[in-house]
Design a protein around this motif. Structure first.
Motif, short mmCIF file in Angstrom:
data_model
loop_
_atom_site.label_atom_id
_atom_site.label_comp_id
_atom_site.label_asym_id
_atom_site.label_seq_id
_atom_site.Cartn_x
_atom_site.Cartn_y
_atom_site.Cartn_z
N LEU A 87 -7.08 -6.98 -5.35
CA LEU A 87 -7.04 -6.14 -4.15
C LEU A 87 -5.76 -6.42 -3.35
CD1 LEU A 87 -10.74 -6.20 -2.91
CD2 LEU A 87 -9.48 -4.24 -3.80
N ARG A 88 -5.29 -7.69 -3.34
CA ARG A 88 -4.04 -7.99 -2.66
C ARG A 88 -2.86 -7.31 -3.36
NH1 ARG A 88 -4.69 -8.72 2.43
NH2 ARG A 88 -6.22 -10.33 2.90
N LEU A 89 -2.89 -7.27 -4.69
CA LEU A 89 -1.84 -6.57 -5.42
C LEU A 89 -1.88 -5.07 -5.13
CD1 LEU A 89 -2.04 -8.44 -8.84
CD2 LEU A 89 -0.21 -8.61 -7.14
N SER A 90 -3.09 -4.53 -5.02
CA SER A 90 -3.23 -3.11 -4.67
C SER A 90 -2.68 -2.86 -3.27
CB SER A 90 -4.71 -2.70 -4.73
OG SER A 90 -5.25 -2.94 -6.01
N ALA A 91 -2.96 -3.79 -2.36
CA ALA A 91 -2.44 -3.66 -1.00
C ALA A 91 -0.92 -3.71 -1.00
CB ALA A 91 -3.01 -4.77 -0.11
N ALA A 92 -0.34 -4.55 -1.87
CA ALA A 92 1.12 -4.62 -1.97
C ALA A 92 1.69 -3.28 -2.42
CB ALA A 92 1.51 -5.72 -2.95
N LEU A 93 1.05 -2.65 -3.40
CA LEU A 93 1.52 -1.34 -3.85
C LEU A 93 1.39 -0.31 -2.74
CD1 LEU A 93 2.52 0.60 -6.02
CD2 LEU A 93 0.16 0.83 -6.83
N ALA A 94 0.29 -0.33 -2.02
CA ALA A 94 0.11 0.61 -0.91
C ALA A 94 1.21 0.44 0.13
CB ALA A 94 -1.27 0.39 -0.27
N CYS A 95 1.55 -0.81 0.44
CA CYS A 95 2.64 -1.07 1.38
C CYS A 95 3.96 -0.51 0.86
CB CYS A 95 2.77 -2.56 1.64
SG CYS A 95 1.44 -3.29 2.63
N GLU A 96 4.21 -0.70 -0.44
CA GLU A 96 5.47 -0.24 -1.02
C GLU A 96 5.55 1.28 -0.98
OE1 GLU A 96 8.77 -1.21 -1.40
OE2 GLU A 96 7.75 -2.98 -2.20
N VAL A 97 4.44 1.95 -1.27
CA VAL A 97 4.42 3.42 -1.20
C VAL A 97 4.72 3.89 0.21
CG1 VAL A 97 2.94 5.45 -1.42
CG2 VAL A 97 2.88 3.69 -3.17
N ASP A 98 4.32 3.09 1.21
CA ASP A 98 4.56 3.43 2.61
C ASP A 98 5.92 2.94 3.10
OD1 ASP A 98 2.75 5.07 3.75
OD2 ASP A 98 1.54 3.52 4.70
N GLY A 99 6.70 2.30 2.21
CA GLY A 99 8.00 1.80 2.59
C GLY A 99 7.97 0.50 3.36
N ASP A 100 6.83 -0.19 3.35
CA ASP A 100 6.67 -1.46 4.04
C ASP A 100 6.96 -2.59 3.05
OD1 ASP A 100 5.94 -3.67 5.50
OD2 ASP A 100 3.82 -3.11 5.72
N HIS A 101 8.24 -2.91 2.85
CA HIS A 101 8.62 -3.91 1.86
C HIS A 101 8.13 -5.30 2.23
CE1 HIS A 101 10.87 -0.66 0.25
NE2 HIS A 101 11.86 -0.71 1.13
N ALA A 102 8.16 -5.63 3.52
CA ALA A 102 7.70 -6.95 3.95
C ALA A 102 6.20 -7.12 3.69
CB ALA A 102 8.01 -7.16 5.43
N GLY A 103 5.44 -6.08 4.00
CA GLY A 103 4.00 -6.13 3.74
C GLY A 103 3.70 -6.26 2.27
N ALA A 104 4.49 -5.56 1.45
CA ALA A 104 4.29 -5.64 -0.01
C ALA A 104 4.55 -7.07 -0.49
CB ALA A 104 5.22 -4.66 -0.71
N ARG A 105 5.61 -7.68 0.00
CA ARG A 105 5.93 -9.05 -0.42
C ARG A 105 4.84 -10.03 0.01
NH1 ARG A 105 11.01 -10.12 -2.30
NH2 ARG A 105 12.53 -8.43 -2.16
N ASP A 106 4.35 -9.86 1.23
CA ASP A 106 3.32 -10.78 1.74
C ASP A 106 2.05 -10.70 0.90
OD1 ASP A 106 5.03 -11.61 3.72
OD2 ASP A 106 4.11 -10.39 5.31
N ASN A 107 1.61 -9.48 0.60
CA ASN A 107 0.39 -9.33 -0.18
C ASN A 107 0.56 -9.82 -1.61
OD1 ASN A 107 -2.00 -7.82 1.27
ND2 ASN A 107 -0.13 -6.85 2.03
N ALA A 108 1.72 -9.54 -2.21
CA ALA A 108 1.99 -10.02 -3.57
C ALA A 108 2.07 -11.54 -3.60
CB ALA A 108 3.28 -9.40 -4.10
N ALA A 109 2.66 -12.13 -2.56
CA ALA A 109 2.76 -13.59 -2.50
C ALA A 109 1.37 -14.22 -2.39
CB ALA A 109 3.62 -14.01 -1.32
N GLU A 110 0.48 -13.59 -1.63
CA GLU A 110 -0.89 -14.10 -1.53
C GLU A 110 -1.61 -14.01 -2.87
OE1 GLU A 110 -4.71 -15.26 0.28
OE2 GLU A 110 -2.58 -15.80 0.34
#
Length: 392
Positions: free
Chosen positions: A244-267
């Motif tokens: 689910l964290r990886l899914s959240a990272a993809l959702a952030c990336e689709v929204d252009g939120d690179h920092a959010g994507a990195r945080d979720n992927a790191a978790e």
């Protein structure tokens, strides 16, 4: 075979003109230049990011699927050996709380059959998956009103939410994939277990293309946050939470939120590290699969060098699935293409096709990439791949 397969740029131009919008106005709506959009429409520049496709779809008031285009008719001999009619029937005409009027084999037998389907999916053997799943799902529905109710509901979440959505999406049947994910959600609602609710949420999140910004994907962070207090030391719960964290990272990336994507992927990477890579892991959650996701996220962020670094760190042997190894090859090909390494991109795409042909053939971004490569590096290997995808 079509004589003039449409590119994504063609579809964007058609949608823009249908809305009566100029190049300048449309580009302004998504924060891009008129020249950039003109190049996209004329096939001089390829859309690399899902976020751009999602923004264009929103600006033009169409679904992203309309811009990506439905998979063109292809030469697919496997379709002579199986039909999706039975899968369609069981998903449309039955549900966990509305079972079909059929007899059901013992729950343990159905568990074994579902394991067979799962192993076939890992080998990209969609013929076997489509032969097994409809009957298994129908009989599991029957067990939801008997003494094996909870076991049946858990198995339904696996059958519909994991195997069902993945299979149907790779076959280009996104609408049916969404219905399969919805059946998993219904089973999870009846089960009332936060971990299995999270597992069902993951399946729904990936039933449709992320470029549509489907609500199930875009709320993945909330789903992960809701599950987090229930994770504890249970391995399955940690696997679901990590995906689910990886899914959240993809959702952030689709929204252009690179920092959010990195945080979720790191978790997700933090959760995966102590678990290691196991062939029995749910959705193959582990360091190797996290590496595949990080490769894809870097491509989406427009960082091909970072993507290739992630890709090189993944041991393909640790991925007990042809689908995931194919996904790694696909993302590596996209990164090489961004650098203009056309021959390397073609090599990776052919390797991906050998691992999971339907996954490659029905991937709209890869179809557009191959059409673009044909104008730049039309070698024999690429022409053969394009022919099998009805692009040449």
């Amino acid at each position: 075979m079509t004589d003039d397969p449409r590119r994504i740029g063609d579809n964007i131009r058609a949608a823009r003109r249908a809305r009566g919008l100029s190049l300048e106005v449309t580009a302004g709506l998504i924060g891009r230049s008129k020249g950039w959009l003109s190049k996209i429409e004329n096939g001089l520049l390829r859309l690399e990011r899902r976020s751009d496709i999602a923004a264009l779809a929103e600006a033009l008031e169409v679904s992203a699927d309309a811009l990506l285009g439905m998979p063109a008719p292809e030469i697919r001999p496997d379709r002579r050996r199986f039909s999706l009619v039975r899968m369609q029937t069981v998903l449309l005409e039955s549900a966990p709380d509305d079972p079909p009027d059929i007899s059901a084999r013992p729950i343990e037998f159905l568990r074994t059959e579902l394991e067979r389907a799962d192993q076939a999916l890992r080998k990209a053997d969609y013929v076997t998956v489509v032969q097994l799943l409809p009957q298994v799902i129908g009989e599991l529905y029957v067990h939801t009103i008997g003494p094996d109710r909870e076991d049946a509901l858990r198995l339904l979440i696996r059958a519909c939410g994991s195997d069902g959505t993945c299979t149907l999406r790779h076959l280009g049947e996104t609408n049916l994939a969404w219905i399969s994910g919805e059946r998993a959600r219904q089973a999870a609602d009846l089960l009332s277990d936060p971990v299995w609710t999270g597992a069902a949420a993951f399946g729904r999140a990936h039933a449709r293309s992320s470029t549509n910004r489907p609500r199930a994907l875009m709320t993945s962070r909330q789903a992960a946050d809701t599950l987090e207090p229930h994770v504890g030391d249970d391995r399955f719960a940690r696997e679901v939470y990590g995906m689910l964290r990886l899914s959240a990272a993809l959702a952030c990336e689709v929204d252009g939120d690179h920092a959010g994507a990195r945080d979720n992927a790191a978790e997700a990477a933090r959760i995966a590290e102590p678990l290691g890579d196991s062939p029995d892991a749910w959705e193959l959650f582990g360091p190797a699969n996290v590496g595949v996701w990080q490769t894809s996220l870097a491509v989406e962020a427009g960082e091909p060098g970072e993507a290739l670094t992630y890709a090189d760190s993944v041991n393909p042997r640790a991925l007990a699935s042809g689908n995931r190894r194919a996904a790694l090859c696909i993302e590596r090909a996209r990164a090489h293409a961004m650098f203009g390494h056309d021959s390397r991109a073609v090599h990776d795409l052919r390797q991906a096709e050998r691992l999971s042909p339907q996954q490659v053939h029905n991937h709209p971004l890869i179809r557009d990439l191959i059409a673009d490569l044909l104008t730049r590096a039309p070698g024999r290997d690429l022409r053969g791949l394009a022919w099998r995808m009805n692009l040449a």
